[in-house]
Design a protein around this motif. Sequence first.
Motif, PDB file in Angstrom:
ATOM      1  N   PRO A  11       0.803  -1.226   0.000  1.00 17.78           N
ATOM      2  CA  PRO A  11       0.000   0.000   0.000  1.00 17.78           C
ATOM      3  C   PRO A  11       0.836   1.276   0.000  1.00 17.78           C
ATOM      4  N   VAL A  12       2.055   1.184   0.550  1.00 18.35           N
ATOM      5  CA  VAL A  12       2.910   2.380   0.535  1.00 18.35           C
ATOM      6  C   VAL A  12       3.296   2.726  -0.903  1.00 18.35           C
ATOM      7  N   TYR A  13       3.632   1.677  -1.679  1.00 18.43           N
ATOM      8  CA  TYR A  13       3.952   1.921  -3.085  1.00 18.43           C
ATOM      9  C   TYR A  13       2.730   2.472  -3.816  1.00 18.43           C
ATOM     10  N   ASN A  71      -7.442  -3.957   0.630  1.00 17.96           N
ATOM     11  CA  ASN A  71      -6.932  -3.054   1.648  1.00 17.96           C
ATOM     12  C   ASN A  71      -7.775  -1.780   1.647  1.00 17.96           C
ATOM     13  N   MET A  72      -8.311  -1.408   2.805  1.00 19.63           N
ATOM     14  CA  MET A  72      -9.249  -0.280   2.827  1.00 19.63           C
ATOM     15  C   MET A  72      -8.605   1.016   2.358  1.00 19.63           C
ATOM     16  N   ILE A  73      -7.331   1.205   2.710  1.00 25.08           N
ATOM     17  CA  ILE A  73      -6.673   2.456   2.323  1.00 25.08           C
ATOM     18  C   ILE A  73      -6.485   2.509   0.804  1.00 25.08           C
ATOM     19  N   VAL A  74      -6.120   1.369   0.212  1.00 21.33           N
ATOM     20  CA  VAL A  74      -5.947   1.351  -1.252  1.00 21.33           C
ATOM     21  C   VAL A  74      -7.296   1.576  -1.936  1.00 21.33           C
ATOM     22  N   MET A  75      -8.383   1.046  -1.325  1.00 18.96           N
ATOM     23  CA  MET A  75      -9.709   1.288  -1.894  1.00 18.96           C
ATOM     24  C   MET A  75     -10.022   2.778  -1.928  1.00 18.96           C
ATOM     25  N   VAL A  82      -0.540  12.754   2.199  1.00 17.68           N
ATOM     26  CA  VAL A  82       0.346  12.588   3.350  1.00 17.68           C
ATOM     27  C   VAL A  82      -0.448  12.053   4.538  1.00 17.68           C
ATOM     28  N   THR A  83      -1.708  12.487   4.664  1.00 17.72           N
ATOM     29  CA  THR A  83      -2.549  11.925   5.727  1.00 17.72           C
ATOM     30  C   THR A  83      -2.775  10.433   5.503  1.00 17.72           C
ATOM     31  N   PHE A  84      -3.012  10.059   4.244  1.00 17.61           N
ATOM     32  CA  PHE A  84      -3.144   8.638   3.914  1.00 17.61           C
ATOM     33  C   PHE A  84      -1.894   7.878   4.355  1.00 17.61           C
ATOM     34  N   LEU A  85      -0.731   8.444   4.034  1.00 18.29           N
ATOM     35  CA  LEU A  85       0.513   7.764   4.374  1.00 18.29           C
ATOM     36  C   LEU A  85       0.673   7.657   5.890  1.00 18.29           C
ATOM     37  N   PHE A  86       0.248   8.704   6.608  1.00 20.96           N
ATOM     38  CA  PHE A  86       0.295   8.675   8.070  1.00 20.96           C
ATOM     39  C   PHE A  86      -0.496   7.490   8.600  1.00 20.96           C
ATOM     40  N   VAL A  87      -1.754   7.380   8.148  1.00 21.29           N
ATOM     41  CA  VAL A  87      -2.614   6.298   8.636  1.00 21.29           C
ATOM     42  C   VAL A  87      -2.043   4.947   8.240  1.00 21.29           C
ATOM     43  N   LEU A  88      -1.491   4.892   7.039  1.00 22.60           N
ATOM     44  CA  LEU A  88      -0.886   3.654   6.554  1.00 22.60           C
ATOM     45  C   LEU A  88       0.250   3.227   7.465  1.00 22.60           C
TER      46      LEU A  88
END
Lengths: 268, 153
Positions: free
Chosen positions: A88-90, B36-40, A128-134
């Motif tokens: 997911p980071v990629y 993955n919820m975030i990827v969604m 960046v918020t997405f990456l934080f939560v990730l």
Amino acid sequence: MMLTAVALSTIDKLALVACFLLGLGLWMLLPRGSSRGKAFGLVLTTVSLGLFAVRLWPLDDMVSDIVFYIMTAVTLVSAIGAVTMQSPVYCAIWFALTLLGTAGLFFFQGAQFLGVATIVVYAGAILVTFLFVLMLCNPEGHSLYDRLSWEAGLSAGTGALMTILLTWTAASVTFADARGNTVGPTIAVREEAPATIPFQSSKDAQGRNILAAQHVEKLGIELFTKHLLAVEVAGTLLLVALVGAVAIVAHGRTSGMPVITEEARRDA
Amino acid sequence: MPDAHAVSEVHLLQNYLLIGGLLFVIGLVGFLSRRNMIVMFLSAEMMLQGVSVSLVGWGRFHNDWGGQMLVIFILTVAACEAAIALALIQMLFQRGGNLDVALWQRLREDNQPAYVDREIPEDYDPKQIFPTLTPAGIDPKIREEETIHRTHV
């Protein structure tokens, strides 16, 4: 049946092949538990994007053509990367590249404010918020659910079908030019006259020329006069979303549904 | 020559419609297939981007600010959506322990069959094993209950 016949007569075969290859390539690239066929999927999507690139119209001069093609390639290739990467980071990093490509496309259209806003708001804040939560949620490497997709074949097929529909619709709309002649895609060969959208010459819209030099000034005037109410509503919406996010996090800690245990996970 | 100009604008519009459509479709495929919820949610944002690209194209073609205005509001809504979605994901992660949407399949209809995971072999990709530092210094004291349940992070 009728619809299919019309679709087949208006859409050209090249686009059909490109849509089909895109679906197939996406299916092979999506995580399916093994890395078999990834390279072939890469080849297929590249060929399909190449076919779509052939369908793009050349613009005024060579320099803008080159810039436009580079922007398009960056956007679409990184979009495919963002969707198909296992980690997911990629995914997030590829999506950042997609955003930069779209910002470039906005700049190319003369929408300077939107280009900057996309970079600042999307790539700078939301992503960046997405990456934080990730990072908070998923510190480990590849988990099972990242290495498997839901029905990858079905969703890629849906994607291919949707591409065919969108390409067909976008190509079958024709336009009237300044003299009232119908300008349109060369592929639309139909008996009845299709809906023609009137061309608006720039003289009709002197006051709101979208390519004016004072871009932000004109945009601000338009935004804060004609769309003032919408701006207020959007501000309220932001406030409500802020309160809602805080409420969800605070409420979720203390009450509500029980934590899922291993047994419950197996029973489900 | 107004004609040549008009034709070029039409071509520009059609290019942008094609790109916007492709972005939308790629996002759609990602939203439908990833677990993955975030990827969604990233894929959902990508669908919004596709719509934005076509809106800007239409705005340029009609020489009207409406398209760009709509994109500004899309940006606002996307920011709201991201805030709420991330709060929700964070909460669901605390409840369920991972980001898999299949964890929440209890929310399905009663007559729907449960989704059963396929068994897939573990992957040991040497490229995915990241280098670590050699431990140095005194071993930290570890309390017994902290190994089972962390009282704070």
